[in-house]
Design a protein around this motif. Sequence first.
Motif, PDB file in Angstrom:
ATOM      1  N   ARG A 231      -4.717  18.116  -0.621  1.00  0.00           N
ATOM      2  CA  ARG A 231      -4.898  17.409  -1.877  1.00  0.00           C
ATOM      3  C   ARG A 231      -4.371  18.303  -2.994  1.00  0.00           C
ATOM      4  O   ARG A 231      -4.990  19.320  -3.341  1.00  0.00           O
ATOM      5  CB  ARG A 231      -6.372  17.053  -2.089  1.00  0.00           C
ATOM      6  N   ALA A 232      -3.231  17.915  -3.527  1.00  0.00           N
ATOM      7  CA  ALA A 232      -2.573  18.708  -4.565  1.00  0.00           C
ATOM      8  C   ALA A 232      -1.538  17.825  -5.248  1.00  0.00           C
ATOM      9  O   ALA A 232      -1.180  16.761  -4.734  1.00  0.00           O
ATOM     10  CB  ALA A 232      -1.907  19.947  -3.972  1.00  0.00           C
ATOM     11  N   ARG A 233      -1.063  18.257  -6.394  1.00  0.00           N
ATOM     12  CA  ARG A 233      -0.014  17.540  -7.116  1.00  0.00           C
ATOM     13  C   ARG A 233       1.253  18.376  -7.121  1.00  0.00           C
ATOM     14  O   ARG A 233       1.216  19.591  -7.206  1.00  0.00           O
ATOM     15  CB  ARG A 233      -0.465  17.239  -8.540  1.00  0.00           C
ATOM     16  N   MET A 234       2.383  17.687  -7.062  1.00  0.00           N
ATOM     17  CA  MET A 234       3.645  18.400  -6.976  1.00  0.00           C
ATOM     18  C   MET A 234       3.855  19.326  -8.166  1.00  0.00           C
ATOM     19  O   MET A 234       4.296  20.464  -8.013  1.00  0.00           O
ATOM     20  CB  MET A 234       4.811  17.405  -6.879  1.00  0.00           C
TER      21      MET A 234
ATOM     22  N   ASP B 286     -11.355  19.229  -5.567  1.00  0.00           N
ATOM     23  CA  ASP B 286     -10.458  19.465  -6.685  1.00  0.00           C
ATOM     24  C   ASP B 286      -9.064  19.741  -6.155  1.00  0.00           C
ATOM     25  O   ASP B 286      -8.842  20.732  -5.461  1.00  0.00           O
ATOM     26  CB  ASP B 286     -10.947  20.680  -7.482  1.00  0.00           C
ATOM     27  N   PRO B 287      -8.065  18.854  -6.440  1.00  0.00           N
ATOM     28  CA  PRO B 287      -6.744  19.048  -5.870  1.00  0.00           C
ATOM     29  C   PRO B 287      -6.085  20.331  -6.325  1.00  0.00           C
ATOM     30  O   PRO B 287      -5.190  20.844  -5.681  1.00  0.00           O
ATOM     31  CB  PRO B 287      -5.963  17.811  -6.354  1.00  0.00           C
TER      32      PRO B 287
ATOM     33  N   GLY C 295       1.017  10.828  -4.540  1.00  0.00           N
ATOM     34  CA  GLY C 295      -0.059  10.897  -5.518  1.00  0.00           C
ATOM     35  C   GLY C 295      -0.701  12.264  -5.515  1.00  0.00           C
ATOM     36  O   GLY C 295      -0.049  13.282  -5.745  1.00  0.00           O
ATOM     37  N   ASP C 296      -1.991  12.311  -5.240  1.00  0.00           N
ATOM     38  CA  ASP C 296      -2.731  13.568  -5.219  1.00  0.00           C
ATOM     39  C   ASP C 296      -2.659  14.275  -3.877  1.00  0.00           C
ATOM     40  O   ASP C 296      -3.364  15.255  -3.654  1.00  0.00           O
ATOM     41  CB  ASP C 296      -4.205  13.321  -5.581  1.00  0.00           C
TER      42      ASP C 296
ATOM     43  N   ALA D  13       0.852  -1.191   0.000  1.00  0.00           N
ATOM     44  CA  ALA D  13       0.000   0.000   0.000  1.00  0.00           C
ATOM     45  C   ALA D  13       0.883   1.234   0.000  1.00  0.00           C
ATOM     46  O   ALA D  13       1.885   1.305   0.708  1.00  0.00           O
ATOM     47  CB  ALA D  13      -0.904  -0.003   1.227  1.00  0.00           C
ATOM     48  N   SER D  14       0.553   2.206  -0.815  1.00  0.00           N
ATOM     49  CA  SER D  14       1.348   3.427  -0.904  1.00  0.00           C
ATOM     50  C   SER D  14       0.921   4.420   0.154  1.00  0.00           C
ATOM     51  O   SER D  14      -0.142   4.291   0.768  1.00  0.00           O
ATOM     52  CB  SER D  14       1.171   4.060  -2.285  1.00  0.00           C
ATOM     53  N   LYS D  15       1.772   5.413   0.364  1.00  0.00           N
ATOM     54  CA  LYS D  15       1.407   6.459   1.300  1.00  0.00           C
ATOM     55  C   LYS D  15       0.140   7.167   0.829  1.00  0.00           C
ATOM     56  O   LYS D  15      -0.685   7.596   1.634  1.00  0.00           O
ATOM     57  CB  LYS D  15       2.555   7.465   1.431  1.00  0.00           C
ATOM     58  N   GLN D  16      -0.043   7.273  -0.485  1.00  0.00           N
ATOM     59  CA  GLN D  16      -1.252   7.897  -1.020  1.00  0.00           C
ATOM     60  C   GLN D  16      -2.489   7.134  -0.562  1.00  0.00           C
ATOM     61  O   GLN D  16      -3.487   7.724  -0.137  1.00  0.00           O
ATOM     62  CB  GLN D  16      -1.196   7.925  -2.538  1.00  0.00           C
TER      63      GLN D  16
END
Length: 263
Positions: free
Chosen positions: A198-201, A147-148, A183-184, A125-128
């Motif tokens: 909730r955002a993307r790099m 909405d991220p 992830g998000d 399982a990922s941290k996301q």
Amino acid sequence: MNTLKTLLVDDEPSAIEGLAIRLSAFAQIDIIGQARQVDAALALINEFSPDLIFLDIEMPGKSGFELVKQLQPEACPAIVFVTAFHQYAVQAFEVRALDYLLKPVKTERLAEAIARVSHSLYRPASKQQILAAVDVLQRGEQQSPADPEQSYSIQQDKLVIQDGHQPVQLIPYTDILWIDAAGDYMCVHTQKDTFVMRARMKSLIKETLPASFLRIHKSTIVNLKHITRLEPLSNSEYHAILSNHKVLKVSRTFSRELKSILT
């Protein structure tokens, strides 16, 4: 049989003792440490890099959720929550292939959790996924994610995290040590707290972080002002040691730029 380096984290000594006794029956479990609070657990994680953590949720000071937020995405161990929650934990963890144990822990249920972890060694399982499950638990209900691209903004000297379900957070750039991605989700780390948004790099980078921030890994941005030293590794990689003694990996892709800036 692959052994699982296992860490037990619970503020109740009797709970740790009981779980350790039950785990002694499983040959694949190698208990490498025990911790009663989050900071001690993080120190053990940095030292031993466990494969599996049995993690209590409700602990004084910092919760098990706070520990999850501190984990680096590229080295996130399997997490089995040991919890008294049940109403939403079942949905959250089952949907995301995580696992949980209700106190008091039953041996039969423990066996199922270990089997699940063993079978997912190559697809952990990922941290996301873990953060998504935590998000469901903390909100108390299943909801569609916001909405991220609109959950944060950057204004002057502060990062403003806006989530319709939580108070607005204003974090001075000078207080941010590093930011990592799952992830998000983005985890913004200060000396005392970790904030999840909730955002993307790539979206965060487009907003032009101050010059004191540099990407050092595909999932990590660091505040250069908080780096105290670099420790060389093999293959032109480094460990960046921060002012709070946190150790971050600097990948070969970004190591040359970081070294040129700091030296």
